[in-house]
Design a protein around this motif. Structure first.
Motif, short mmCIF file in Angstrom:
data_model
loop_
_atom_site.label_atom_id
_atom_site.label_comp_id
_atom_site.label_asym_id
_atom_site.label_seq_id
_atom_site.Cartn_x
_atom_site.Cartn_y
_atom_site.Cartn_z
N MET A 1 -48.64 -52.52 43.74
CA MET A 1 -48.81 -52.17 45.14
C MET A 1 -49.79 -51.00 45.24
N LYS A 2 -50.95 -51.26 45.78
CA LYS A 2 -51.92 -50.19 45.99
C LYS A 2 -52.00 -49.80 47.45
N LYS A 3 -51.59 -50.71 48.32
CA LYS A 3 -51.58 -50.43 49.76
C LYS A 3 -50.23 -50.83 50.32
N ILE A 4 -49.70 -49.98 51.19
CA ILE A 4 -48.44 -50.26 51.87
C ILE A 4 -48.65 -50.01 53.35
N VAL A 5 -48.22 -50.94 54.18
CA VAL A 5 -48.31 -50.73 55.62
C VAL A 5 -47.06 -49.97 56.07
N LEU A 6 -47.26 -48.91 56.84
CA LEU A 6 -46.16 -48.13 57.39
C LEU A 6 -45.80 -48.71 58.75
N ALA A 7 -44.55 -49.18 58.89
CA ALA A 7 -44.10 -49.81 60.13
C ALA A 7 -43.79 -48.73 61.16
N SER A 8 -44.84 -47.95 61.49
CA SER A 8 -44.74 -46.87 62.46
C SER A 8 -46.15 -46.46 62.85
N ASN A 9 -46.29 -45.89 64.03
CA ASN A 9 -47.57 -45.30 64.44
C ASN A 9 -47.42 -43.80 64.62
N ASN A 10 -46.32 -43.23 64.13
CA ASN A 10 -46.03 -41.81 64.26
C ASN A 10 -46.92 -41.01 63.29
N ALA A 11 -47.79 -40.17 63.84
CA ALA A 11 -48.75 -39.42 63.02
C ALA A 11 -48.05 -38.48 62.03
N GLY A 12 -46.94 -37.86 62.46
CA GLY A 12 -46.20 -36.97 61.57
C GLY A 12 -45.63 -37.70 60.38
N LYS A 13 -45.05 -38.88 60.63
CA LYS A 13 -44.50 -39.68 59.53
C LYS A 13 -45.61 -40.13 58.59
N LEU A 14 -46.76 -40.53 59.16
CA LEU A 14 -47.88 -40.98 58.33
C LEU A 14 -48.32 -39.87 57.38
N ARG A 15 -48.45 -38.64 57.89
CA ARG A 15 -48.86 -37.51 57.03
C ARG A 15 -47.85 -37.29 55.91
N GLU A 16 -46.56 -37.29 56.27
CA GLU A 16 -45.51 -37.03 55.29
C GLU A 16 -45.48 -38.10 54.21
N PHE A 17 -45.51 -39.36 54.61
CA PHE A 17 -45.47 -40.45 53.64
C PHE A 17 -46.74 -40.49 52.80
N SER A 18 -47.89 -40.30 53.41
CA SER A 18 -49.17 -40.35 52.68
C SER A 18 -49.22 -39.29 51.58
N ARG A 19 -48.74 -38.08 51.91
CA ARG A 19 -48.76 -36.98 50.94
C ARG A 19 -47.91 -37.33 49.72
N LEU A 20 -46.73 -37.85 49.94
CA LEU A 20 -45.83 -38.14 48.81
C LEU A 20 -46.25 -39.37 48.02
N PHE A 21 -46.86 -40.35 48.68
CA PHE A 21 -47.27 -41.56 47.96
C PHE A 21 -48.61 -41.40 47.26
N ALA A 22 -49.38 -40.35 47.61
CA ALA A 22 -50.67 -40.12 46.96
C ALA A 22 -50.49 -39.94 45.45
N ASP A 23 -49.39 -39.32 45.04
CA ASP A 23 -49.12 -39.12 43.60
C ASP A 23 -48.97 -40.45 42.87
N LEU A 24 -48.60 -41.50 43.58
CA LEU A 24 -48.41 -42.81 42.96
C LEU A 24 -49.67 -43.68 43.09
#
Length: 197
Positions: free
Chosen positions: A1-24
């Motif tokens: 899995m190199k790309k995951i769609v986030l089932a949300s349009n919440n900008a705050g959630k996107l930032r939080e998830f993106s930061r933690l998944f960047a390590d993977l």
């Protein structure tokens, strides 16, 4: 899995998830960029709603999908607002009206215990028979007078005894360490690493 769609349009959630998944080395793409509409959330539990949102986004995009459903549960109110946290005072959604209703509903109640809860669900495809599920809790107390201007939702009324402050008064770094969503996200990433996903 190199790309995951986030089932949300919440900008705050996107930032939080993106930061933690960047390590993977995984890119998180908000569903709105891929033309995915918001899914229905008809269920009585956070996990079922998160699963419905993840399957909806995966079905439309053909990509693995991640969804969360979260809210606040108050002991004296039998777990309410629960899955209705975002719309507790009705439509249109309003943090201010939701907080007013919560404080009004708790008038005269001595028991002010509450917890934030988050359920995260990741599906590899729309019909994934074994979704990866993680959850997290954050315990606190409801206070009548709002304190602090950080955070969102019920944060100004959600008091953390260990900090002597509401969630709206702590730093974003402190919040990510103790928050329901932060705990659930770390558990989810641990499960993905453990299973080599």
């Amino acid at each position: 899995m190199k790309k995951i769609v986030l089932a949300s349009n919440n900008a705050g959630k996107l930032r939080e998830f993106s930061r933690l998944f960047a390590d993977l080395d995984i890119e998180i793409i908000p569903q709105g960029q891929l033309g995915v509409s918001e899914a229905e959330e008809p269920h009585a539990t956070f996990v079922e709603n998160a699963l419905a949102k993840a399957r909806h986004a995966a079905r439309i995009t053909g990509l693995p999908a991640l969804a969360d459903d979260s809210g606040i549960c108050v002991h004296a109110l039998g777990g309410a607002p629960g899955v209705y946290s975002a719309r507790y005072a009705g439509e249109p959604k309003s943090d201010a009206r939701n907080n007013e209703k919560l404080i009004a509903d708790l008038a005269g109640q001595a028991d002010r215990r509450a917890f934030y809860y988050a359920a995260l669900v990741l599906v590899r495809h729309a019909d994934d028979p074994q979704p990866v599920i993680a959850d997290g809790f954050c315990d606190g107390l409801i206070v009548d007078a709002p304190q602090g201007d950080g955070g969102f939702g019920y944060d100004p009324h959600f008091f953390l005894p260990q900090f002597g402050k509401t969630v709206a008064e702590i730093t974003p770094e402190e919040k990510s360490l103790i928050s329901h969503r932060g705990k659930a996200l770390r558990e989810l990433i641990g499960k993905l690493k453990e299973h080599g996903l």
